[in-house]
Design an enzyme around this catalytic site. Sequence first.
Site, PDB file in Angstrom:
ATOM      1  CG  ASP A 279      -1.970  -1.005   1.154  1.00 36.36           C
ATOM      2  OD1 ASP A 279      -2.425  -1.340  -0.094  1.00 36.36           O
ATOM      3  OD2 ASP A 279      -2.468  -1.466   2.309  1.00 36.36           O
TER       4      ASP A 279
ATOM      5  CG  ASP B  38      -6.711  -1.496  -1.686  1.00 35.39           C
ATOM      6  OD1 ASP B  38      -6.912  -2.499  -1.876  1.00 35.39           O
ATOM      7  OD2 ASP B  38      -5.925  -0.942  -0.998  1.00 35.39           O
TER       8      ASP B  38
END
Length: 177
Positions: free
Chosen positions: A118, A132
């Site tokens: 991330d 995402d």
Amino acid sequence: MILLTTALAVIALVLDQVTKRIVVSNMYEGQAIDVFPPLLRWYFIRNSGAAFSMGESVTWIFTIIQAAVLVYVAIFLVRKIGSLPWALALGGLMGGVAGNLTDRLFRPPSFGHGHVVDFIALPNFAIFNVADMFIVCSMIGICLLLFTGREIDGSRAAHGKKTKNRTEAEPEAPGNE
């Protein structure tokens, strides 16, 4: 529609994996780089859990869930698609799920337990990635399609269940009791 759905899934997967490769190659874990302060920064972390790092001790469950979602959409739903909005929504969902599943399968610490890369950080929000974004946008699209009565085959949902010769949404005519 199958080709469009598949193409979008591949584009989402490639974008996700390329951006993660760039981050892993050019940043160290924990590094933050301001992009548009204070709105956007790159902040490299490895997430072993789900959203907001929940469930960090059960990474393998997320791997199974992601694989099941990907297989279900690819085998059972894609062949039913009859509209552009559904093709886009399911293609984005498949690509996003495939992106994070790829991390779970092939990134350290081990197969099926990999940590998701991330790196997109917004103020007072979770740190996330391109996969995402595709998943969230696709799920919003799917919810809108369902709420507006758009079926996966492109037809519109009926506004009530049929009972005998009228729908439940229609009031009963006076004298027909």
